[in-house]
Write an enzyme that holds these catalytic residues in place. Structure first.
Site, PDB file in Angstrom:
ATOM      1  N   CYS A  41       1.193  -2.652   4.709  1.00 37.63           N
ATOM      2  CA  CYS A  41       0.321  -2.810   3.541  1.00 37.63           C
ATOM      3  C   CYS A  41       1.163  -3.103   2.296  1.00 37.63           C
ATOM      4  O   CYS A  41       2.311  -2.685   2.189  1.00 37.63           O
ATOM      5  CB  CYS A  41      -0.497  -1.539   3.327  1.00 37.63           C
ATOM      6  SG  CYS A  41      -1.704  -1.686   1.980  1.00 37.63           S
ATOM      7  N   ASP A  43       0.717  -1.827  -0.519  1.00 41.03           N
ATOM      8  CA  ASP A  43       0.735  -0.609  -1.335  1.00 41.03           C
ATOM      9  C   ASP A  43       2.163  -0.263  -1.790  1.00 41.03           C
ATOM     10  O   ASP A  43       3.086  -0.199  -0.967  1.00 41.03           O
ATOM     11  CB  ASP A  43       0.145   0.551  -0.507  1.00 41.03           C
ATOM     12  CG  ASP A  43      -0.162   1.767  -1.356  1.00 41.03           C
ATOM     13  OD1 ASP A  43       0.759   2.270  -2.027  1.00 41.03           O
ATOM     14  OD2 ASP A  43      -1.316   2.223  -1.349  1.00 41.03           O
ATOM     15  N   ARG A  45       3.505   2.361  -2.557  1.00 42.01           N
ATOM     16  CA  ARG A  45       4.074   3.630  -2.075  1.00 42.01           C
ATOM     17  C   ARG A  45       4.636   3.530  -0.662  1.00 42.01           C
ATOM     18  O   ARG A  45       5.295   4.430  -0.178  1.00 42.01           O
ATOM     19  CB  ARG A  45       2.996   4.717  -2.104  1.00 42.01           C
ATOM     20  CG  ARG A  45       2.438   4.972  -3.490  1.00 42.01           C
ATOM     21  CD  ARG A  45       1.154   5.761  -3.420  1.00 42.01           C
ATOM     22  NE  ARG A  45       0.084   5.023  -2.735  1.00 42.01           N
ATOM     23  CZ  ARG A  45      -1.126   5.514  -2.497  1.00 42.01           C
ATOM     24  NH1 ARG A  45      -1.417   6.744  -2.865  1.00 42.01           N
ATOM     25  NH2 ARG A  45      -2.036   4.785  -1.888  1.00 42.01           N
ATOM     26  N   HIS A  97      -1.275   2.991   6.661  1.00 37.52           N
ATOM     27  CA  HIS A  97      -0.932   4.238   5.955  1.00 37.52           C
ATOM     28  C   HIS A  97      -2.209   4.945   5.528  1.00 37.52           C
ATOM     29  O   HIS A  97      -3.212   4.310   5.194  1.00 37.52           O
ATOM     30  CB  HIS A  97      -0.039   3.953   4.739  1.00 37.52           C
ATOM     31  CG  HIS A  97      -0.727   3.208   3.633  1.00 37.52           C
ATOM     32  ND1 HIS A  97      -1.196   3.817   2.498  1.00 37.52           N
ATOM     33  CD2 HIS A  97      -1.062   1.895   3.504  1.00 37.52           C
ATOM     34  CE1 HIS A  97      -1.759   2.908   1.712  1.00 37.52           C
ATOM     35  NE2 HIS A  97      -1.699   1.730   2.293  1.00 37.52           N
ATOM     36  N   CYS A 100      -5.026   4.492   2.218  1.00 34.95           N
ATOM     37  CA  CYS A 100      -4.987   3.038   2.006  1.00 34.95           C
ATOM     38  C   CYS A 100      -6.213   2.587   1.202  1.00 34.95           C
ATOM     39  O   CYS A 100      -7.350   2.763   1.635  1.00 34.95           O
ATOM     40  CB  CYS A 100      -4.947   2.311   3.352  1.00 34.95           C
ATOM     41  SG  CYS A 100      -4.812   0.507   3.175  1.00 34.95           S
TER      42      CYS A 100
HETATM   43 CO    CO Z   1      -2.927   0.173   1.919  1.00 30.71          CO
END
Ligand code: CO
Length: 214
Positions: A41, A43, A45, A97, A100
């Site tokens: 992803c 993302d 993090r 994750h 998400c």
């Molecule tokens: Co995500």
């Protein structure tokens, strides 16, 4: 974090690397032979290399919202083709994750414009597993389960890809389904932990997607 800091960090990083090996970047410039293709992803993090303790040259990376492997996405297909057929990676990893945002948005009904058709991929995952998901009364648990099932379905999309099929046949390319547990920092292998079993699902559907690359 400021832009200025990035350039300062970068010079420090260069010095550090050269301190260990004066030819580090010279060697790096010669080419790459990564063992892994990581599909994860976007993302901020979920940092592919740092959470794996991997460095430059180790991992070929593709990231998008909610780690989707869409059959109509020339970006993902191009990355997969290059990694599998040219770089000849040994492993393809799909890593979802928990927490998400893409998966959460797909469970809601907000109109997100251009993101709608992308989230549709995840809504289709929900439809495929509707009986199981609707049976989970706790919303947080349902959300976590959809994250896991999305990894399973994207692993199937990887396995259904003709380049992957031929690499599996020719040299035993392996596909892995992981989830990153943000709250604990841990990577969980969803197959080893018994949460998904995309290989046995694939055994039942492989004939539908088989492409014979002679
Ligand atoms: Co995500």
């Amino acid at each position: 974090m400021e832009i200025k800091e990035i350039f300062e960090n970068n010079s420090q990083w260069v010095q550090e690397k050269l301190g260990h090996d004066p030819k580090y970047f010279e060697k790096l410039a010669k080419g790459q032979e990564p063992d892994f293709l990581y599909i994860g992803c976007s993302d901020s993090r979920v940092t592919a290399e740092s959470m794996m303790g991997a460095g430059p040259g180790n991992v070929f990376v593709h990231r998008n919202i909610a780690n989707v492997v869409s059959n109509l996405d020339v970006n993902a297909l191009g990355v997969m083709n290059y990694a599998v057929q040219h770089l000849r990676v040994k492993h393809v990893i799909v890593c979802g994750h928990y927490e998400c945002g893409g998966v959460k948005a797909a469970m809601g009904d907000a109109d997100l414009g251009i993101i709608n058709p992308w989230l549709r991929n995840i809504r289709d995952v929900y439809r495929t597993h509707q009986a199981e998901l609707d049976g989970i009364s706790d919303e947080g648990d349902r959300y976590r389960r959809l994250v896991e099932l999305n990894v399973q379905e994207q692993c199937l999309n990887v396995l259904n890809n003709p380049d992957v099929q031929s690499a599996q046949k020719e040299r035993g390319l392996q596909v892995h389904g992981w989830v990153f547990d943000i709250a604990h920092g841990t990577i969980i292998d969803l197959v080893e932990s018994g949460k998904i079993d995309f290989q046995s699902v694939h055994g039942k559907i492989a004939g539908i997607y088989k492409v014979d690359k002679k």
